[in-house]
Design a protein around this motif. Sequence first.
Motif, mmCIF file in Angstrom:
data_model
loop_
_atom_site.group_PDB
_atom_site.id
_atom_site.type_symbol
_atom_site.label_atom_id
_atom_site.label_comp_id
_atom_site.label_asym_id
_atom_site.label_seq_id
_atom_site.Cartn_x
_atom_site.Cartn_y
_atom_site.Cartn_z
ATOM 1 N N ASP A 183 41.204 44.647 47.827
ATOM 2 C CA ASP A 183 41.313 43.281 47.315
ATOM 3 C C ASP A 183 40.065 42.496 47.681
ATOM 4 O OD1 ASP A 183 41.588 42.645 50.026
ATOM 5 O OD2 ASP A 183 43.759 42.427 49.912
ATOM 6 N N LYS A 184 40.112 41.207 47.443
ATOM 7 C CA LYS A 184 38.956 40.341 47.685
ATOM 8 C C LYS A 184 38.556 40.345 49.153
ATOM 9 C CE LYS A 184 37.477 35.554 46.814
ATOM 10 N NZ LYS A 184 37.895 34.266 46.182
ATOM 11 N N GLU A 194 38.432 39.006 37.932
ATOM 12 C CA GLU A 194 38.663 39.313 39.350
ATOM 13 C C GLU A 194 37.481 40.084 39.926
ATOM 14 O OE1 GLU A 194 40.260 39.856 43.174
ATOM 15 O OE2 GLU A 194 40.689 38.387 41.590
ATOM 16 N N ARG A 254 35.068 39.023 43.077
ATOM 17 C CA ARG A 254 34.802 39.867 44.245
ATOM 18 C C ARG A 254 33.303 40.046 44.469
ATOM 19 N NH1 ARG A 254 39.382 44.744 44.211
ATOM 20 N NH2 ARG A 254 41.167 43.372 43.793
#
Length: 314
Positions: free
Chosen positions: A194-195, A242, A246
């Motif tokens: 994830d981020k 997304e 990132r």
Amino acid sequence: MDKYYRYSNYLKNKYGTRTYKIPINLALTCPNRDGNIAEGGCTYCGEGGASFSEDQEVSRNEVLHKKERIATKYRAEKFIAYFQNFTNTYLPLDQLKSNIEQVLGIDEIVEIALATRPDCISQDYVAQIMKLIHKSTTEPTLTFELGLQSTNYHTLEEINRGHTLAEFIDAVLTAHRYNAEIGAHIILNLPGDDKLDAREAAKIVSALKVENVKLHALYIREDTQLADQYQQGELELISLAEYIDRVIEFLEHLDPKIAVQRLIGKAPREGTLFVNWDYNYDQINNFILEEMERRNSWQGKKFDYLNGKALSKL
């Protein structure tokens, strides 16, 4: 002003002129393919790796031919001999040295870059390669391009990477001990990441003072384990928005002295099920830069966490 420290500028600052890579491919394998560590390879990696080759040894004449072609096409004046596919330091040491010798002494080759895995860097290999280089008339820089891919232990296990973060840290420390440099390859949209993982990757490579990074977006080749999961609907991929988020998170936490080779990878559309959300490289690169401009963002904007940050208010 550039939003990030471009690798091309880094090379020009370092070598004084336009510098390009000469790709070299050998018939190689990896320890997570041949059963040494695991079998089948990384779940995202096809049979051909970066580029399939049947050559067991470097052809000096072919390197010279590529050098002249690249010089003409890109007006390059200096060059990097880039051993780009699979795990080059997984070769027996004598064979690896023999291949490196083929490019030593070629005028204007100022660097040798070896693509490899973090668990295939040993002190003996680095010492022997550096000894060989120091005997040459040109003494090029030695760089190891290490496939880190993720700093998430669970993700690394899930993609059958065969190593963890510890091996990457050890490889960087070993290389730097002998004045070799490091390029780190990172995939920012692996399933399970994830981020926060993107941010942590930037912080780790910054703390280790690697010289450059190369960012990739995951693409799915037909001949991979991930392809089976993707076709069966078991693989959830993040959106392009997304991914852009990132990348920006990564860059904002990255030491501004670290060069960035690219913000997203290039991949052939033929033989792939998914690649770069059906946009080309330049389009996505521009999307990222436009979003950074909109956010007033730049590389290193949040690079304020090292060197005893907690003491700064005392």
